[in-house]
Design an enzyme around this catalytic site. Structure first.
Site, PDB file in Angstrom:
ATOM      1  N   GLY A 239       0.858  -1.184   0.000  1.00  0.00           N
ATOM      2  CA  GLY A 239       0.000   0.000   0.000  1.00  0.00           C
ATOM      3  C   GLY A 239       0.894   1.233   0.000  1.00  0.00           C
TER       4      GLY A 239
ATOM      5  CB  SER B 225      -3.013   2.710  -0.116  1.00  0.00           C
ATOM      6  OG  SER B 225      -2.405   2.444   1.118  1.00  0.00           O
TER       7      SER B 225
ATOM      8  CD1 TRP C 207      -9.703   0.137  -2.962  1.00  0.00           C
ATOM      9  CD2 TRP C 207     -11.162  -0.405  -1.360  1.00  0.00           C
ATOM     10  NE1 TRP C 207     -10.104  -1.150  -3.193  1.00  0.00           N
ATOM     11  CE2 TRP C 207     -11.000  -1.515  -2.223  1.00  0.00           C
ATOM     12  CE3 TRP C 207     -12.036  -0.523  -0.280  1.00  0.00           C
ATOM     13  CZ2 TRP C 207     -11.682  -2.717  -2.034  1.00  0.00           C
ATOM     14  CZ3 TRP C 207     -12.720  -1.722  -0.087  1.00  0.00           C
ATOM     15  CH2 TRP C 207     -12.543  -2.810  -0.951  1.00  0.00           C
TER      16      TRP C 207
ATOM     17  N   GLY D 201     -10.432  10.724   0.039  1.00  0.00           N
ATOM     18  CA  GLY D 201     -10.453  12.116   0.529  1.00  0.00           C
ATOM     19  C   GLY D 201      -9.186  12.869   0.217  1.00  0.00           C
TER      20      GLY D 201
ATOM     21  CD  GLU E 125     -10.896  15.266   4.026  1.00  0.00           C
ATOM     22  OE1 GLU E 125     -10.557  14.587   5.003  1.00  0.00           O
ATOM     23  OE2 GLU E 125     -10.685  14.930   2.855  1.00  0.00           O
TER      24      GLU E 125
ATOM     25  CG  HIS F  72     -16.250   7.155   6.920  1.00  0.00           C
ATOM     26  ND1 HIS F  72     -17.346   7.774   6.376  1.00  0.00           N
ATOM     27  CD2 HIS F  72     -15.175   7.876   6.526  1.00  0.00           C
ATOM     28  CE1 HIS F  72     -16.942   8.828   5.675  1.00  0.00           C
ATOM     29  NE2 HIS F  72     -15.627   8.909   5.746  1.00  0.00           N
TER      30      HIS F  72
ATOM     31  NE  ARG G   5     -13.453  10.200   9.431  1.00  0.00           N
ATOM     32  CZ  ARG G   5     -12.565   9.860   8.512  1.00  0.00           C
ATOM     33  NH1 ARG G   5     -11.740   8.863   8.751  1.00  0.00           N
ATOM     34  NH2 ARG G   5     -12.483  10.481   7.385  1.00  0.00           N
TER      35      ARG G   5
ATOM     36  CG  HIS H 184     -12.998   4.484   7.588  1.00  0.00           C
ATOM     37  ND1 HIS H 184     -12.951   4.044   6.276  1.00  0.00           N
ATOM     38  CD2 HIS H 184     -12.365   5.686   7.603  1.00  0.00           C
ATOM     39  CE1 HIS H 184     -12.314   4.950   5.539  1.00  0.00           C
ATOM     40  NE2 HIS H 184     -11.933   5.939   6.317  1.00  0.00           N
TER      41      HIS H 184
ATOM     42  CD  GLU I 158      -5.936   1.510   8.759  1.00  0.00           C
ATOM     43  OE1 GLU I 158      -5.951   1.926   7.578  1.00  0.00           O
ATOM     44  OE2 GLU I 158      -6.942   1.068   9.338  1.00  0.00           O
TER      45      GLU I 158
ATOM     46  NE  ARG J 151      -8.234   8.114   9.829  1.00  0.00           N
ATOM     47  CZ  ARG J 151      -8.590   8.094   8.543  1.00  0.00           C
ATOM     48  NH1 ARG J 151      -7.698   8.316   7.609  1.00  0.00           N
ATOM     49  NH2 ARG J 151      -9.823   7.828   8.184  1.00  0.00           N
TER      50      ARG J 151
ATOM     51  CG  LEU K 256      -3.744   8.428   2.072  1.00  0.00           C
ATOM     52  CD1 LEU K 256      -4.328   9.122   0.852  1.00  0.00           C
ATOM     53  CD2 LEU K 256      -3.066   7.124   1.648  1.00  0.00           C
TER      54      LEU K 256
HETATM   55  C1  LIG Z   1     -12.423   3.398   1.496  1.00  0.00           C
HETATM   56  C2  LIG Z   1     -11.292   4.080   2.208  1.00  0.00           C
HETATM   57  C3  LIG Z   1     -11.058   5.431   1.995  1.00  0.00           C
HETATM   58  C4  LIG Z   1     -10.003   6.073   2.671  1.00  0.00           C
HETATM   59  N1  LIG Z   1      -9.766   7.394   2.413  1.00  0.00           N
HETATM   60  C5  LIG Z   1      -8.690   7.993   3.002  1.00  0.00           C
HETATM   61  C6  LIG Z   1      -8.335   9.337   2.671  1.00  0.00           C
HETATM   62  O1  LIG Z   1      -8.942   9.944   1.840  1.00  0.00           O
HETATM   63  N2  LIG Z   1      -7.271   9.893   3.301  1.00  0.00           N
HETATM   64  C7  LIG Z   1      -6.528   9.211   4.225  1.00  0.00           C
HETATM   65  O2  LIG Z   1      -5.571   9.768   4.777  1.00  0.00           O
HETATM   66  N3  LIG Z   1      -6.843   7.933   4.545  1.00  0.00           N
HETATM   67  C8  LIG Z   1      -7.896   7.324   3.946  1.00  0.00           C
HETATM   68  N4  LIG Z   1      -8.189   6.027   4.266  1.00  0.00           N
HETATM   69  C9  LIG Z   1      -7.294   5.301   5.163  1.00  0.00           C
HETATM   70  C10 LIG Z   1      -6.015   4.998   4.418  1.00  0.00           C
HETATM   71  O3  LIG Z   1      -6.339   4.667   3.092  1.00  0.00           O
HETATM   72  C11 LIG Z   1      -5.250   3.852   5.058  1.00  0.00           C
HETATM   73  O4  LIG Z   1      -5.057   4.107   6.422  1.00  0.00           O
HETATM   74  C12 LIG Z   1      -3.894   3.701   4.418  1.00  0.00           C
HETATM   75  O5  LIG Z   1      -4.011   3.699   3.021  1.00  0.00           O
HETATM   76  C13 LIG Z   1      -3.236   2.423   4.891  1.00  0.00           C
HETATM   77  O6  LIG Z   1      -2.101   2.217   4.086  1.00  0.00           O
HETATM   78  P1  LIG Z   1      -1.108   1.028   4.412  1.00  0.00           P
HETATM   79  O7  LIG Z   1      -0.019   1.144   3.400  1.00  0.00           O
HETATM   80  O8  LIG Z   1      -0.752   1.071   5.842  1.00  0.00           O
HETATM   81  O9  LIG Z   1      -1.979  -0.302   4.200  1.00  0.00           O
HETATM   82  P2  LIG Z   1      -2.783  -0.851   2.930  1.00  0.00           P
HETATM   83  O10 LIG Z   1      -2.947   0.168   1.872  1.00  0.00           O
HETATM   84  O11 LIG Z   1      -4.019  -1.490   3.446  1.00  0.00           O
HETATM   85  O12 LIG Z   1      -1.836  -1.976   2.369  1.00  0.00           O
HETATM   86  C14 LIG Z   1      -1.578  -3.144   3.117  1.00  0.00           C
HETATM   87  C15 LIG Z   1      -0.731  -4.087   2.288  1.00  0.00           C
HETATM   88  O13 LIG Z   1      -0.261  -5.143   3.104  1.00  0.00           O
HETATM   89  C16 LIG Z   1      -0.449  -6.372   2.415  1.00  0.00           C
HETATM   90  N5  LIG Z   1      -0.475  -7.431   3.425  1.00  0.00           N
HETATM   91  C17 LIG Z   1      -1.250  -7.533   4.527  1.00  0.00           C
HETATM   92  N6  LIG Z   1      -0.926  -8.628   5.227  1.00  0.00           N
HETATM   93  C18 LIG Z   1       0.092  -9.225   4.554  1.00  0.00           C
HETATM   94  C19 LIG Z   1       0.863 -10.397   4.770  1.00  0.00           C
HETATM   95  N7  LIG Z   1       0.671 -11.192   5.835  1.00  0.00           N
HETATM   96  N8  LIG Z   1       1.811 -10.717   3.859  1.00  0.00           N
HETATM   97  C20 LIG Z   1       2.038  -9.943   2.764  1.00  0.00           C
HETATM   98  N9  LIG Z   1       1.342  -8.818   2.527  1.00  0.00           N
HETATM   99  C21 LIG Z   1       0.385  -8.464   3.411  1.00  0.00           C
HETATM  100  C22 LIG Z   1      -1.714  -6.153   1.617  1.00  0.00           C
HETATM  101  O14 LIG Z   1      -1.850  -7.086   0.563  1.00  0.00           O
HETATM  102  C23 LIG Z   1      -1.457  -4.733   1.128  1.00  0.00           C
HETATM  103  O15 LIG Z   1      -0.595  -4.762   0.006  1.00  0.00           O
HETATM  104  C24 LIG Z   1      -9.219   5.355   3.595  1.00  0.00           C
HETATM  105  C25 LIG Z   1      -9.458   4.001   3.805  1.00  0.00           C
HETATM  106  C26 LIG Z   1     -10.479   3.358   3.106  1.00  0.00           C
HETATM  107  C27 LIG Z   1     -10.710   1.895   3.346  1.00  0.00           C
END
Ligand SMILES: Cc1cc2nc3c(=O)[nH]c(=O)nc-3n(C[C@H](O)[C@H](O)[C@H](O)COP(=O)(O)OP(=O)(O)OC[C@H]3O[C@@H](n4cnc5c(N)ncnc54)[C@H](O)[C@@H]3O)c2cc1C
Length: 514
Positions: free
Chosen positions: A46, A76, A78, A81, A147, A258, A299, A356, A380, A391, A397
């Site tokens: 992500g 990420s 998805w 905002g 926001e 959310h 929120r 969320h 996250e 949050r 992000l």
């Molecule tokens: C619908 C939606 C809208 C959002 N809108 C916003 C916004 O507008 N602004 C904002 O700041 N935040 C927003 N958020 C929150 C934000 O998107 C997330 O907090 C952030 O993107 C998390 O990023 P990440 O890289 O930590 O995890 P993620 O993007 O969830 O990526 C996790 C990765 O880990 C991998 N993974 C998990 N477990 C394993 C494993 N055991 N082995 C190998 N790979 C694994 C998954 O396959 C994935 O590739 C939103 C969230 C959602 C669901």
């Protein structure tokens, strides 16, 4: 769109240890590591994992990036905002910090939030330099959105409500171009390797990768709840991996709901209608058409107002009126709803809260270090304490980029792996939650909890569900996203106290973080 992986991602260059269980050394050991081919293993592709990988590679490090699911199934991708950074002339990191502290309800770890607010503008500039094109206004200046909980316009978007998708496409393209990054996609990490110090991972295909350090960027745990905005893989697998390796977890009771996820539109259940829509003037209405809440409150307050109204009326949803909003501002949201046969330009959208964002996670410091040497957590799955009890929208992000960057730099200072590593356990350390567990989470650890339901949840077969229950039981107060029906007041004695679960403990201690 799925993330197509070039053939070069498939080569075997990232291996430093035997790849098949049959080749493990005797008595549960593996042979000594001579020359580790990777400096860093990053788990998750992500925003946090991609950015950490690119940062390390640009320092000359060799990185192995392991990702279980396609790009389009990350939270990420998805994200709609945007990301928050103090970029406007009338804004500053101090004002951003003030809003972050207010939203976090007396539980924000101030140094972590200060790092976020101070460094977010620089990481935004990095993204622009990488080629991400953020939205501009009609004068060609950066368009900054407002926001809930933000006192100033400070949220940048890309492609309207396609921010996550635009950023991830750019970062993944850069990763593909980067020769120092080996991508193992479609592989799940099933265990962390090491004894007292983490220096590798074991994947579900039997593959083992060693490195100086492992950065977990495995996403959140909101999909443990049955009604969620998150992809199904966001059930906290990284938290369980870290715990099995001896790491502390924290603040698991704090899960943000959310306020505006779609209800009852076939094919779009749980689809999130971005907070930014309310920032631009969309309003919330009850079944009689009356407004009942200040839509720009943080929120948790908006979500709880909806939850309580629905509990009183027995209705399934309230209604979001975005008829006065320019559909071009939120093309993704509008297109998704129209595809499902619902035109938000002419009809109010039925919405209700959904799980969320997990504020809690793997305890980590200002450089992403967990409590186990060699193991880092960012994005996250981490809990630096920067979000406190709630949050602030669009801070997550920014967190991925700020702490992904910091952790990548810090992790490269870890010593090269040496000696032998214990063989990974046979047991499945990261079981997916059953439907029953997810429904129990919604019922017993939802927007309002109380001791009866939480005690019941504490008997659940899923290990993370039990830890959430134990943490929510231990916090006998209501604060931010954690609302106890039986303890409705905030307890000032718990200001700044985080619920910390040691790896060998089943219940948390409430610990003051500085
Ligand atoms: C619908 C939606 C809208 C959002 N809108 C916003 C916004 O507008 N602004 C904002 O700041 N935040 C927003 N958020 C929150 C934000 O998107 C997330 O907090 C952030 O993107 C998390 O990023 P990440 O890289 O930590 O995890 P993620 O993007 O969830 O990526 C996790 C990765 O880990 C991998 N993974 C998990 N477990 C394993 C494993 N055991 N082995 C190998 N790979 C694994 C998954 O396959 C994935 O590739 C939103 C969230 C959602 C669901």
């Amino acid at each position: 769109m799925s993330w197509a992986s070039p053939a070069s991602w498939r080569n075997q260059g990232g291996l430093c240890l035997p790849t098949k269980p049959a080749e493990w050394g005797t008595a549960g050991t593996v042979p000594a590591v001579q020359e580790p081919p990777s400096d860093l293993v990053v788990v998750g592709a992500g925003a946090a994992g991609l950015f950490a990988s690119l940062t390390a590679a640009r320092q000359g490090a060799r990185v192995t990036l392991v990702s279980a699911r396609p790009l389009a199934e990350t939270a990420s991708y998805w994200a709609q905002g945007g990301l928050a950074a103090a970029l406007a002339e009338d804004d500053s990191p101090a004002l951003h910090l003030r809003d972050t502290l207010t939203a976090g309800r007396g539980l924000v770890r101030r140094p972590a939030a200060a790092v976020l607010c101070e460094e977010a503008p620089a990481r935004f500039a990095d993204l622009e330099a990488l080629g991400v094109r953020f939205d501009a206004d009609r004068h060609g200046d950066l368009a900054l959105g407002l926001e809930g909980g933000h006192g100033v316009r400070r949220v940048v978007h890309a492609g309207g409500s396609a921010t996550g998708r635009r950023i991830l496409r750019q970062l993944s393209a850069d990763v593909v171009e980067q020769e120092r990054i080996e991508v193992l996609d479609g592989r799940r990490v099933r265990a962390l390797l090491g004894d007292g110090r983490v220096h590798g991972v074991a994947c579900d295909d039997g593959r083992v990768v060693c490195a100086r350090a492992v950065i977990l960027a495995s996403g959140g745990a909101a999909a443990l709840w049955s009604r969620t905005t998150n992809p199904p893989g966001s059930y906290g697998s990284g938290l369980l991996l870290a715990r099995a390796a001896g790491a502390e977890l924290a603040d698991l009771e704090f899960v943000q709901f959310h306020p505006t996820a779609v209800v009852g539109i076939p094919g779009r259940e749980g689809f999130l209608v971005s907070e930014a829509v309310r920032g631009e003037g969309a309003t919330l209405h009850d079944a009689a058409g009356e407004r009942f809440v200040d839509e720009l409150q943080p929120r948790d307050a908006v979500a709880r107002a909806i939850h309580r109204l629905l509990a009183q009326t027995g209705e399934a949803s309230v209604f979001l009126d975005m008829t006065a909003i320019d559909p071009a501002r939120f093309p993704n949201v509008v297109a998704a709803l129209r595809e499902a046969g619902h035109d938000p330009a002419t009809r109010r959208v039925p919405v209700s809260p959904a799980s969320h964002y997990a504020m809690g996670g793997i305890t980590s410091d200002l450089h992403g270090r967990s409590t186990v040497p060699g193991l880092y957590a960012v994005g996250e799955c981490a809990c630096t304490g920067l979000h406190g009890a709630n949050r602030l929208a669009s801070n997550s992000l920014s967190e991925c980029f700020v702490f992904g960057h910091r952790a990548a730099l810090a992790a490269l200072d870890e010593p090269a792996p040496g000696g032998t590593a214990a063989a990974p356990p046979d047991a499945d350390l990261t079981p997916a939650p059953s439907r029953e567990t997810r429904e129990a989470m919604w019922r017993d650890a939802g927007l309002e909890r109380s001791a009866g339901g939480l005690h019941r949840l504490h008997e659940d077969p899923h290990p993370l569900a039990r830890l959430v229950a134990a943490s929510a039981l231990a916090r006998e107060e209501s604060r931010g996203a954690h609302a106890r029906a039986d303890f409705p007041a905030t307890d000032p004695d718990l200001d700044g106290r985080h619920s910390v679960v040691a790896a060998d403990a089943a219940t948390p201690d409430l610990v003051k973080w500085t």
